[in-house]
Design a protein around this motif. Sequence first.
Motif, PDB file in Angstrom:
ATOM      1  N   TYR A 332      36.511  28.188  46.305  1.00  0.00           N
ATOM      2  CA  TYR A 332      35.322  27.945  45.477  1.00  0.00           C
ATOM      3  C   TYR A 332      34.321  29.087  45.628  1.00  0.00           C
ATOM      4  O   TYR A 332      33.788  29.603  44.644  1.00  0.00           O
ATOM      5  N   LEU A 333      34.081  29.518  46.871  1.00  0.00           N
ATOM      6  CA  LEU A 333      33.124  30.589  47.119  1.00  0.00           C
ATOM      7  C   LEU A 333      33.606  31.905  46.514  1.00  0.00           C
ATOM      8  O   LEU A 333      32.827  32.650  45.903  1.00  0.00           O
ATOM      9  N   LYS A 334      34.878  32.193  46.683  1.00  0.00           N
ATOM     10  CA  LYS A 334      35.433  33.439  46.115  1.00  0.00           C
ATOM     11  C   LYS A 334      35.275  33.454  44.592  1.00  0.00           C
ATOM     12  O   LYS A 334      34.903  34.472  43.997  1.00  0.00           O
ATOM     13  N   THR A 335      35.510  32.311  43.963  1.00  0.00           N
ATOM     14  CA  THR A 335      35.434  32.235  42.501  1.00  0.00           C
ATOM     15  C   THR A 335      34.000  32.343  42.008  1.00  0.00           C
ATOM     16  O   THR A 335      33.696  33.115  41.089  1.00  0.00           O
ATOM     17  N   THR A 336      33.092  31.565  42.617  1.00  0.00           N
ATOM     18  CA  THR A 336      31.703  31.539  42.146  1.00  0.00           C
ATOM     19  C   THR A 336      30.951  32.833  42.464  1.00  0.00           C
ATOM     20  O   THR A 336      29.961  33.161  41.799  1.00  0.00           O
ATOM     21  N   SER A 337      31.387  33.565  43.474  1.00  0.00           N
ATOM     22  CA  SER A 337      30.694  34.804  43.839  1.00  0.00           C
ATOM     23  C   SER A 337      31.134  36.001  42.994  1.00  0.00           C
ATOM     24  O   SER A 337      30.471  37.046  42.992  1.00  0.00           O
ATOM     25  N   LYS A 339      31.059  36.713  39.782  1.00  0.00           N
ATOM     26  CA  LYS A 339      30.134  37.243  38.778  1.00  0.00           C
ATOM     27  C   LYS A 339      29.001  38.036  39.425  1.00  0.00           C
ATOM     28  O   LYS A 339      28.526  39.034  38.872  1.00  0.00           O
ATOM     29  N   PHE A 340      28.559  37.632  40.617  1.00  0.00           N
ATOM     30  CA  PHE A 340      27.499  38.352  41.306  1.00  0.00           C
ATOM     31  C   PHE A 340      28.004  39.675  41.884  1.00  0.00           C
ATOM     32  O   PHE A 340      27.256  40.647  41.977  1.00  0.00           O
ATOM     33  N   ILE A 341      29.271  39.692  42.285  1.00  0.00           N
ATOM     34  CA  ILE A 341      29.877  40.948  42.735  1.00  0.00           C
ATOM     35  C   ILE A 341      29.978  41.916  41.562  1.00  0.00           C
ATOM     36  O   ILE A 341      29.643  43.103  41.683  1.00  0.00           O
ATOM     37  N   THR A 342      30.395  41.411  40.409  1.00  0.00           N
ATOM     38  CA  THR A 342      30.493  42.238  39.202  1.00  0.00           C
ATOM     39  C   THR A 342      29.130  42.791  38.788  1.00  0.00           C
ATOM     40  O   THR A 342      29.020  43.942  38.347  1.00  0.00           O
ATOM     41  N   LEU A 365      30.677  38.393  53.097  1.00  0.00           N
ATOM     42  CA  LEU A 365      29.983  38.407  51.816  1.00  0.00           C
ATOM     43  C   LEU A 365      28.501  38.617  52.070  1.00  0.00           C
ATOM     44  O   LEU A 365      27.876  37.853  52.821  1.00  0.00           O
ATOM     45  N   ARG A 366      27.938  39.678  51.473  1.00  0.00           N
ATOM     46  CA  ARG A 366      26.518  40.006  51.684  1.00  0.00           C
ATOM     47  C   ARG A 366      25.840  40.331  50.357  1.00  0.00           C
ATOM     48  O   ARG A 366      26.502  40.686  49.380  1.00  0.00           O
ATOM     49  N   THR A 367      24.516  40.245  50.357  1.00  0.00           N
ATOM     50  CA  THR A 367      23.767  40.733  49.205  1.00  0.00           C
ATOM     51  C   THR A 367      23.703  42.252  49.255  1.00  0.00           C
ATOM     52  O   THR A 367      23.645  42.847  50.332  1.00  0.00           O
ATOM     53  N   SER A 380      21.718  29.528  45.658  1.00  0.00           N
ATOM     54  CA  SER A 380      21.743  28.195  45.050  1.00  0.00           C
ATOM     55  C   SER A 380      22.854  28.074  44.012  1.00  0.00           C
ATOM     56  O   SER A 380      23.432  26.996  43.836  1.00  0.00           O
ATOM     57  N   ASP A 381      23.184  29.182  43.354  1.00  0.00           N
ATOM     58  CA  ASP A 381      24.287  29.165  42.380  1.00  0.00           C
ATOM     59  C   ASP A 381      25.657  29.065  43.055  1.00  0.00           C
ATOM     60  O   ASP A 381      26.651  28.719  42.401  1.00  0.00           O
ATOM     61  N   LEU A 382      25.706  29.375  44.346  1.00  0.00           N
ATOM     62  CA  LEU A 382      26.954  29.294  45.091  1.00  0.00           C
ATOM     63  C   LEU A 382      27.130  27.959  45.805  1.00  0.00           C
ATOM     64  O   LEU A 382      28.185  27.705  46.396  1.00  0.00           O
ATOM     65  N   PHE A 383      26.103  27.117  45.776  1.00  0.00           N
ATOM     66  CA  PHE A 383      26.185  25.834  46.469  1.00  0.00           C
ATOM     67  C   PHE A 383      27.288  24.964  45.874  1.00  0.00           C
ATOM     68  O   PHE A 383      27.518  24.949  44.663  1.00  0.00           O
TER      69      PHE A 383
END
Length: 385
Positions: A332-337, A339-342, A365-367, A380-383
């Motif tokens: 779930y985390l890999k999938t939801t993250s 778009k933010f990686i892109t 995984l970092r900002t 919050s979008d990754l919750f």
Amino acid sequence: MAGIYLHIPFCKQACFYCDFHFSTSVKRKSEMVDAICKEIALRKREIDDVIETIYFGGGTPSLLSEQELEQILNTIWANFEVNESPEITLEANPDDLTEERIIQLSNSPINRLSIGIQSFFEEELKSMNRVHTATESLNCLSVATGYFENITVDLIYGIPNMSSEKWKQNLQKVFDLGISHISSYALTVESKTALESFIKKGIYPPLDEQLASEHFNILVEETANNGFVHYETSNFGKDGFFSKHNTSYWKGVSYLGIGPSAHSFIGNTRSWNVANNAKYINAIEQGELPSENEVLSEKDQFNEYIMTGLRTIWGVDLQKIKMDFGNAYFDYLKTTSEKFITQGLLEISNCHSEPVEESLNSNVLRTTQKGKFLVDGIASDLFMI
């Protein structure tokens, strides 16, 4: 290791932006100190670990007398096993830190000061209803640095009409004084505060998110240029001067919260005391703990780790996600993250070049720099809902 947080619920006056629990009346201060000490004794069996950090927050803990601080610390030592050299932080306002008071504190077990400067400019201090003056800020820091090596200052950015040049001057004053840690937060409008009311009535200008973003970018750049590590979204420290107490929060270490409104976290249970001085004192005097608690679900623990992990340089350990929460959470985390990686807001990195207090995991995984200012929204979008 474990920590103890002590909430001292008294202030000389209310800052317009503050929504913390406090009272401007100190009539029951001695009763409150007695109640805090009794709560410490009542809860001595809740934590078996050695106490590594003690943090006096509030409110304004510097309103406590030397004898009151000593009474609380002696009670902690009498009821818990405390490390030989714990980090003991006292939050303080500049107007309380006379030279005599600083010397007095330097001779006590307290070894770290957290000083609420907020701004070195008089107009900003008045606009926030701070009780101290800019002169008192400079004077107390000039003296305190002669007695304390470990000092952090609080600064507020995003104040309407504060130019970027003035913000740079605020930071430069901290650098010139040789301070080794900065905690800096954007001015925010909290519910039921005077600031919220003033903005609604047009008395105070609305906050500008673009201005706050500009100030944040200046903060990140200038602290980096002066040898600070941006180790948590709002915290910047030179190597060896990270806040041990606050770092324990972000890493999920158990801590006991003592005093009205104080929160505790032990294992997978979170609790919080009543935010009312009279009710707190009365309950403690009767030997009762005026608190509520909740046991965090697996989903709650996952979401909390995402929030705290992304705010720090230690990030979210993907292997820990898989081991502690299982493949479903990991996937779930890999999938939801993705778009933010892109978008260049998150990254999966294999190393970290900054000097830190411990080695960092290689699959984290970092900002990114671009994502730091937006971290709370990203998290919050990754919750897991």
